[in-house]
Design an enzyme around this catalytic site. Structure first.
Site, PDB file in Angstrom:
ATOM      1  N   ASP A  84       0.848  -1.199   0.000  1.00  0.00           N
ATOM      2  CA  ASP A  84       0.000   0.000   0.000  1.00  0.00           C
ATOM      3  C   ASP A  84       0.885   1.251   0.000  1.00  0.00           C
ATOM      4  O   ASP A  84       1.779   1.377   0.841  1.00  0.00           O
ATOM      5  CB  ASP A  84      -0.883  -0.051   1.267  1.00  0.00           C
ATOM      6  CG  ASP A  84      -1.950   1.026   1.285  1.00  0.00           C
ATOM      7  OD1 ASP A  84      -2.369   1.467   0.202  1.00  0.00           O
ATOM      8  OD2 ASP A  84      -2.376   1.405   2.393  1.00  0.00           O
ATOM      9  N   HIS A 177      -7.341   9.969   3.992  1.00  0.00           N
ATOM     10  CA  HIS A 177      -7.096   8.849   4.904  1.00  0.00           C
ATOM     11  C   HIS A 177      -7.510   9.231   6.324  1.00  0.00           C
ATOM     12  O   HIS A 177      -7.352  10.375   6.730  1.00  0.00           O
ATOM     13  CB  HIS A 177      -5.603   8.494   4.937  1.00  0.00           C
ATOM     14  CG  HIS A 177      -5.121   7.849   3.677  1.00  0.00           C
ATOM     15  ND1 HIS A 177      -4.071   8.353   2.948  1.00  0.00           N
ATOM     16  CD2 HIS A 177      -5.536   6.738   3.033  1.00  0.00           C
ATOM     17  CE1 HIS A 177      -3.860   7.568   1.900  1.00  0.00           C
ATOM     18  NE2 HIS A 177      -4.730   6.585   1.920  1.00  0.00           N
TER      19      HIS A 177
HETATM   20  P1  13P Z   1      -8.558   4.718   5.826  1.00  0.00           P
HETATM   21  O1  13P Z   1      -7.494   4.584   6.859  1.00  0.00           O
HETATM   22  O2  13P Z   1      -9.150   6.067   5.801  1.00  0.00           O
HETATM   23  O3  13P Z   1      -9.580   3.649   5.906  1.00  0.00           O
HETATM   24  O4  13P Z   1      -7.824   4.579   4.407  1.00  0.00           O
HETATM   25  C1  13P Z   1      -7.129   3.409   4.103  1.00  0.00           C
HETATM   26  C2  13P Z   1      -6.349   3.534   2.860  1.00  0.00           C
HETATM   27  O5  13P Z   1      -6.709   4.242   1.946  1.00  0.00           O
HETATM   28  C3  13P Z   1      -5.109   2.771   2.749  1.00  0.00           C
HETATM   29  O6  13P Z   1      -4.407   3.078   1.601  1.00  0.00           O
END
Ligand code: 13P
Length: 287
Positions: A84, A177
């Site tokens: 990620d 996020h």
């Molecule tokens: P959140 O933490 O807002 O749920 O987002 C997760 C995300 O986009 C990880 O790349």
């Protein structure tokens, strides 16, 4: 079954639903997410940030743990293990470690450099049989100490990156996020529609899945979003359940020191969150 994200996302894009990416931080989270995806017969993507990879003692540890868990727990639904928001260097580490999918987040580079680096990673991931997510327009909020402003992506830049042959594209559409602020303007569906016009059937990725109202999630899916990332919501439910349990002073069956018992309510809370999201995203029974 460990696989790339390509097939599951193309099917989701065509079928009008989205596959959840749930970020993992430890063994308990991984197990809770995999068992829930299996229970709901849903494909699933396990997201690993660079910080979480470091915390879990390295990407190779993560890859080996996930592969072994899929085998030992008889997980037959498609599972992608995905980096990620990878840096350029982090992408190569995960390619080496045995991930099935990576995200290169080049959104903070000038577009020409984002194109160059993404192009190279398209070539490498093709050779290795992996899937690749690229990003245009940085996602707002803070993640692992990186703070983004929540931009709306330029649709022409999205097309330039999509045309390189990536498998999925994260385009900033005002998403953030973590928790959304009170005065958040909401998702920019105008931007999303303009991006979709330019990139056609390319599966789009919605980051910052925590706290987006259900109607917005559904509309985003109808406009081409096929992958939705959720991290903070699992953290919140895990923390609340674990804290409540400990603060209640339960005697934990006379074993108040046993980590397996201490963390169990948190793992159950994650299962509930994942069940809710799989239902909302429409990926149940799509394995
Ligand atoms: P959140 O933490 O807002 O749920 O987002 C997760 C995300 O986009 C990880 O790349």
């Amino acid at each position: 079954m460990l696989t790339t994200a390509t097939d599951m996302l193309n099917k989701a894009r065509q079928g009008g639903y989205a596959v959840g990416q749930f970020n993992i931080n430890n063994l308990e989270w991984t197990k809770a997410i995999l068992l829930t995806a299996q229970e709901m017969n849903s494909p699933v993507i396990l997201g690993v940030s660079e910080g979480a990879g470091k915390y879990m003692a390295g990407f190779k540890v993560v890859a080996d743990m996930v592969k072994a868990m899929i085998e030992e727990q008889n997980i037959t639904v498609p599972v992608a293990l995905h980096l990620d928001h990878g840096t350029y260097e982090g992408c190569y580490k995960c390619i080496e470690a045995g991930f099935s999918s990576i995200m290169f987040d080049g959104s903070h580079y000038p577009i020409a450099e984002n194109v160059e680096k993404t192009k190279e990673l398209v070539k490498v991931t093709r050779e290795k049989g992996m899937s690749l997510e690229a990003e245009v327009g940085s996602i707002g909020g803070e993640e692992d100490g990186v703070i983004g402003q929540g931009e709306c992506a330029d649709p022409d830049e999205c097309k330039a990156i999509a045309d390189l042959g990536v498998d999925m594209l994260a385009a900033g559409i005002g998403n953030i996020h973590g928790k959304y602020p009170e005065n958040w303007a909401g998702l920019s569906f105008e931007t999303l529609e303009a991006v979709k016009e330019k990139v056609g059937m390319m599966p789009l990725v919605l980051h910052g899945g925590t706290g987006i109202p259900e109607d917005m999630i559904k509309k985003a899916i109808s406009l081409g979003v096929a992958k939705i990332n959720v991290n903070t919501e699992c953290q919140l439910s895990f923390a609340a359940a674990t804290r409540k349990y400990i603060e209640a002073g339960k005697d934990l069956e006379g074993k108040g020191f046993d980590p397996r018992k201490l963390l169990a309510p948190g793992a159950e809370a994650i299962k509930n969150t994942v069940r809710e999201k799989i239902t909302l995203f429409g990926s149940a029974d799509k394995a």
